[in-house]
Scaffold this motif. Structure first.
Motif, PDB file in Angstrom:
ATOM      1  N   GLY A   9       0.841  -1.197   0.000  1.00 43.37           N
ATOM      2  CA  GLY A   9       0.000   0.000   0.000  1.00 43.37           C
ATOM      3  C   GLY A   9       0.870   1.238   0.000  1.00 43.37           C
ATOM      4  N   ALA A  34      -1.986  -0.775  -5.315  1.00 47.81           N
ATOM      5  CA  ALA A  34      -3.042  -1.276  -6.213  1.00 47.81           C
ATOM      6  C   ALA A  34      -3.412  -0.269  -7.304  1.00 47.81           C
ATOM      7  CB  ALA A  34      -4.286  -1.623  -5.395  1.00 47.81           C
ATOM      8  N   ASN A 491      -4.556  12.785   8.190  1.00 44.48           N
ATOM      9  CA  ASN A 491      -3.394  12.545   7.332  1.00 44.48           C
ATOM     10  C   ASN A 491      -2.055  12.848   8.020  1.00 44.48           C
ATOM     11  OD1 ASN A 491      -2.276  11.944   4.677  1.00 44.48           O
ATOM     12  ND2 ASN A 491      -1.708  14.088   4.642  1.00 44.48           N
TER      13      ASN A 491
HETATM   14  C1  LIG Z   1     -11.740  12.171   0.256  1.00 53.34           C
HETATM   15  C2  LIG Z   1     -10.839  12.264   1.441  1.00 53.34           C
HETATM   16  C3  LIG Z   1     -10.560  13.511   1.995  1.00 53.34           C
HETATM   17  C4  LIG Z   1      -9.730  13.598   3.109  1.00 53.34           C
HETATM   18  N1  LIG Z   1      -9.335  14.839   3.534  1.00 53.34           N
HETATM   19  C5  LIG Z   1      -8.363  14.936   4.457  1.00 53.34           C
HETATM   20  C6  LIG Z   1      -7.753  16.170   4.753  1.00 53.34           C
HETATM   21  O1  LIG Z   1      -8.047  17.205   4.126  1.00 53.34           O
HETATM   22  N2  LIG Z   1      -6.805  16.205   5.720  1.00 53.34           N
HETATM   23  C7  LIG Z   1      -6.434  15.095   6.406  1.00 53.34           C
HETATM   24  O2  LIG Z   1      -5.594  15.202   7.307  1.00 53.34           O
HETATM   25  N3  LIG Z   1      -6.974  13.892   6.141  1.00 53.34           N
HETATM   26  C8  LIG Z   1      -7.877  13.785   5.146  1.00 53.34           C
HETATM   27  N4  LIG Z   1      -8.362  12.562   4.800  1.00 53.34           N
HETATM   28  C9  LIG Z   1      -7.910  11.389   5.556  1.00 53.34           C
HETATM   29  C10 LIG Z   1      -6.486  10.993   5.242  1.00 53.34           C
HETATM   30  O3  LIG Z   1      -6.175  11.255   3.886  1.00 53.34           O
HETATM   31  C11 LIG Z   1      -6.288   9.513   5.597  1.00 53.34           C
HETATM   32  O4  LIG Z   1      -6.527   9.326   6.983  1.00 53.34           O
HETATM   33  C12 LIG Z   1      -4.887   9.016   5.310  1.00 53.34           C
HETATM   34  O5  LIG Z   1      -4.507   9.315   3.993  1.00 53.34           O
HETATM   35  C13 LIG Z   1      -4.823   7.530   5.550  1.00 53.34           C
HETATM   36  O6  LIG Z   1      -3.530   7.068   5.302  1.00 53.34           O
HETATM   37  P1  LIG Z   1      -3.242   5.518   5.195  1.00 53.34           P
HETATM   38  O7  LIG Z   1      -1.803   5.386   4.864  1.00 53.34           O
HETATM   39  O8  LIG Z   1      -3.766   4.847   6.403  1.00 53.34           O
HETATM   40  O9  LIG Z   1      -4.162   5.004   4.002  1.00 53.34           O
HETATM   41  P2  LIG Z   1      -4.206   5.464   2.482  1.00 53.34           P
HETATM   42  O10 LIG Z   1      -3.515   6.770   2.295  1.00 53.34           O
HETATM   43  O11 LIG Z   1      -5.616   5.353   2.052  1.00 53.34           O
HETATM   44  O12 LIG Z   1      -3.304   4.407   1.758  1.00 53.34           O
HETATM   45  C14 LIG Z   1      -3.631   3.059   1.565  1.00 53.34           C
HETATM   46  C15 LIG Z   1      -3.044   2.659   0.228  1.00 53.34           C
HETATM   47  O13 LIG Z   1      -3.052   1.255   0.122  1.00 53.34           O
HETATM   48  C16 LIG Z   1      -3.527   0.894  -1.146  1.00 53.34           C
HETATM   49  N5  LIG Z   1      -4.113  -0.438  -1.004  1.00 53.34           N
HETATM   50  C17 LIG Z   1      -5.212  -0.801  -0.294  1.00 53.34           C
HETATM   51  N6  LIG Z   1      -5.402  -2.129  -0.391  1.00 53.34           N
HETATM   52  C18 LIG Z   1      -4.404  -2.615  -1.163  1.00 53.34           C
HETATM   53  C19 LIG Z   1      -4.063  -3.906  -1.630  1.00 53.34           C
HETATM   54  N7  LIG Z   1      -4.792  -4.987  -1.311  1.00 53.34           N
HETATM   55  N8  LIG Z   1      -2.980  -4.033  -2.418  1.00 53.34           N
HETATM   56  C20 LIG Z   1      -2.210  -2.959  -2.750  1.00 53.34           C
HETATM   57  N9  LIG Z   1      -2.497  -1.708  -2.348  1.00 53.34           N
HETATM   58  C21 LIG Z   1      -3.579  -1.545  -1.552  1.00 53.34           C
HETATM   59  C22 LIG Z   1      -4.519   1.975  -1.507  1.00 53.34           C
HETATM   60  O14 LIG Z   1      -4.750   2.038  -2.893  1.00 53.34           O
HETATM   61  C23 LIG Z   1      -3.835   3.210  -0.950  1.00 53.34           C
HETATM   62  O15 LIG Z   1      -2.951   3.789  -1.874  1.00 53.34           O
HETATM   63  C24 LIG Z   1      -9.199  12.429   3.694  1.00 53.34           C
HETATM   64  C25 LIG Z   1      -9.484  11.178   3.146  1.00 53.34           C
HETATM   65  C26 LIG Z   1     -10.275  11.090   2.019  1.00 53.34           C
HETATM   66  C27 LIG Z   1     -10.533   9.741   1.419  1.00 53.34           C
END
Ligand SMILES: Cc1cc2nc3c(=O)[nH]c(=O)nc-3n(C[C@H](O)[C@H](O)[C@H](O)COP(=O)(O)OP(=O)(O)OC[C@H]3O[C@@H](n4cnc5c(N)ncnc54)[C@H](O)[C@@H]3O)c2cc1C
Length: 509
Positions: A9, A34, A491
């Motif tokens: 991811g 992905a 984020n």
């Molecule tokens: C529309 C939206 C608006 C937001 N606005 C804000 C904001 O303005 N400010 C803020 O602080 N937070 C915001 N957030 C929340 C913040 O972006 C998330 O909490 C943060 O990005 C999560 O990080 P993460 O690394 O946990 O997951 P993610 O950044 O979602 O990363 C997970 C990654 O894993 C990949 N993945 C998933 N399953 C698989 C698999 N089986 N195989 C390979 N790859 C896979 C996904 O494609 C993705 O790229 C927002 C979120 C969204 C969706």
């Protein structure tokens, strides 16, 4: 000997980890994502690059929550892909949700980490996380609470620096309603209104793909595999992770596997790998490697509703940047007097309309995520649980009333023509409760589904370094390991956690 690390991811956490861990030439790092991999800003889809747009319109997993609502034309449709469906937006692209989000860079607070330490994560105190919050940022505001020179550049729109008159009027209205005004909403005092800090530079969203992976791309020990869906992790007989299997049959051998697939993706990969609630794994005929009841439980998200106003198009003028200011305030009442539990963020995307998203940032409701099949392409069953807890509704009702007072006050008179949702006829608590339940949506901040916590506790999935209980060589680092949700967009907290956990994974650390 090199250490083979596979990061599953490439989102907010995965991008940070791959960049930091590949700084050490003794590691070879493969990042599997992905969604598509955009290697340069020039290659990147405009809506992913441009901080004034939302990449989720084209780069999303398409998940929905079981919290779906009845169809109704009157409901604000921002972020809604289909009438009646409450979406669980998740970026499917390099940079993950940091590539598609609002780029709001509010940082978590000391109170957030007091809750984490209170839940047993005693190595996540404010004093221990602050150096990492400073390390990741490049915030010109400076001072002892801030870092300069880090990968993530921070900007604010201020008077004389791009703050739109309608947003300045919103701040004035907040001040008249008695809220303190802060130039730095990431400063010591966080209750009040002010310009939002954004992770953006020259109009470009500073995702983990741009800010972290961009400068690391040329390293020979870093490979980014775009378009690769992780199916599951393979273990040796003694329970040590030894390879990652992709949906297309590719097998990547590893000495260390890190799941950074986010609050929906990481628990799903764990479950497909045989780590999760025993009953569910048995129902799906998945051999149990390690029964951990907490996988997929403890989902916490910030519920949101979109108050909607008809506004004077000419007076409002320019619509972008659509979001510039925030009010962080308290709903009041016995439980939360003085505590920030609500955010209001005026927002303009459409001529003649202003949305005021109102987010409950200290929710008590809980949700869950479960896979429905061992097939990595099958959608999981997601229940955000928005407003399940009655006190979440009470506090949202109180918040709506406070925002209404601000939107109806003199500084905004020139702009605001009237409320169109919930609308002036919704006046009683019962009316507003009905409107909230019909129009419920999310701030898109799901966390907590592989939570930090002691082994054997109902929600504990990983230890305080992100290591999964009961197996070796497997870590989870992303939003899913938060034991509780911070009272801010998530984020920056995720990036900080990746910086910190990555530091702990340095050889010999
Ligand atoms: C529309 C939206 C608006 C937001 N606005 C804000 C904001 O303005 N400010 C803020 O602080 N937070 C915001 N957030 C929340 C913040 O972006 C998330 O909490 C943060 O990005 C999560 O990080 P993460 O690394 O946990 O997951 P993610 O950044 O979602 O990363 C997970 C990654 O894993 C990949 N993945 C998933 N399953 C698989 C698999 N089986 N195989 C390979 N790859 C896979 C996904 O494609 C993705 O790229 C927002 C979120 C969204 C969706």
């Amino acid at each position: 000997m090199t250490r083979r690390i596979v990061v599953c991811g490439g989102g907010s956490a995965g991008g940070v980890l791959a960049a930091r861990l590949s700084e050490d030439p003794a590691n070879t790092v493969t990042l599997v994502e992905a969604g598509p991999d955009y290697r340069t800003p020039e290659e990147t889809a405009p809506e992913v690059l441009d901080a004034n747009q939302f990449g989720f319109t084209t780069h999303d997993w398409g998940y929905e929550s079981a919290d779906n609502v009845a169809e109704a034309d009157s409901i604000p449709m921002f972020g809604i892909v289909e009438q009646g469906v409450v979406p669980v937006l998740r970026g499917k692209v390099i940079g993950g949700s940091s590539s598609v989000n609002g780029a709001n860079a509010l940082r978590p607070t000391a109170e957030d980490f007091a809750r984490w330490t209170g839940l047993g994560s005693d190595r996540w105190s404010w004093d221990e996380v602050l150096p990492y919050l400073k390390k990741l940022e490049d915030d010109p505001v400076g001072g002892e609470l801030h870092g300069t020179g880090g990968p993530v550049h921070i900007e604010r729109f201020t008077e004389g620096n791009g703050l739109r008159p309608v947003m300045a009027a919103f701040l004035e209205a907040c001040a008249q309603a008695g809220h303190p005004i802060h130039h730095d909403m990431n400063g010591a005092d966080r209750r009040g209104a002010g310009p939002n800090p954004f992770n953006r530079k020259d109009g470009i969203r500073q995702s983990s793909a741009i800010a972290y992976l961009g400068p690391a791309r040329d390293r020979e020990n870093l490979t980014v595999l775009g378009g690769g869906t992780v199916d599951r992790v393979e273990f040796t007989d003694d329970g040590t992770a030894r390879a990652v299997l992709l949906a297309d049959g590719t097998r990547l051998e590893a000495d260390l596997v890190i799941l950074s697939a986010g609050a929906i993706g990481s628990p799903a990969i764990l479950m497909r790998s045989g780590i999760g609630p025993r009953r569910l794994l048995e129902e799906l005929s998945i051999p149990v490697i390690q029964a951990l009841e907490g996988v997929g439980r403890n989902l916490r998200d910030h519920p949101m509703v979109y108050l909607t106003y008809a506004v004077d198009e000419e007076a409002v003028g320019e619509l972008t940047p659509p979001l510039q200011t925030v009010l962080a305030f308290s709903s009041g009442g016995a439980d939360c007097e003085g505590e920030v539990d609500l955010h209001a963020l005026p927002f303009t995307m459409e001529p003649g309309v202003m949305l005021v998203p109102l987010g409950l940032v200290r929710p008590y409701s809980l949700g869950s995520v479960e896979i429905t099949s061992p097939d990595p392409e099958a959608d999981p069953r997601i229940r955000l649980g928005l407003f399940d807890h009655p006190d979440d509704i009470r506090r949202m009702v109180a918040g709506i009333r406070q925002v209404r007072d601000i939107m109806g006050s003199a500084p905004l008179e020139k702009y605001v023509r009237g409320e169109t949702w919930p609308g002036p006829e919704a006046t009683t608590d019962a009316d507003l409760t009905r409107a909230i339940l019909q129009g419920k949506n999310t701030y898109c901040h799901a966390v907590g589904t592989c939570a930090m916590g002691a082994e054997g506790t109902p929600t504990g999935v990983v230890d305080q370094s992100g290591k999964v209980h009961g197996v070796d060589g497997l870590y989870v680092v992303d939003a899913s390991i938060m034991p509780d949700i911070p009272a801010v967009p998530t984020n920056t907290t995720v990036m900080m956690m990746a910086e910190r956990c990555g530091d702990g994974m340095r050889e010999g650390a």
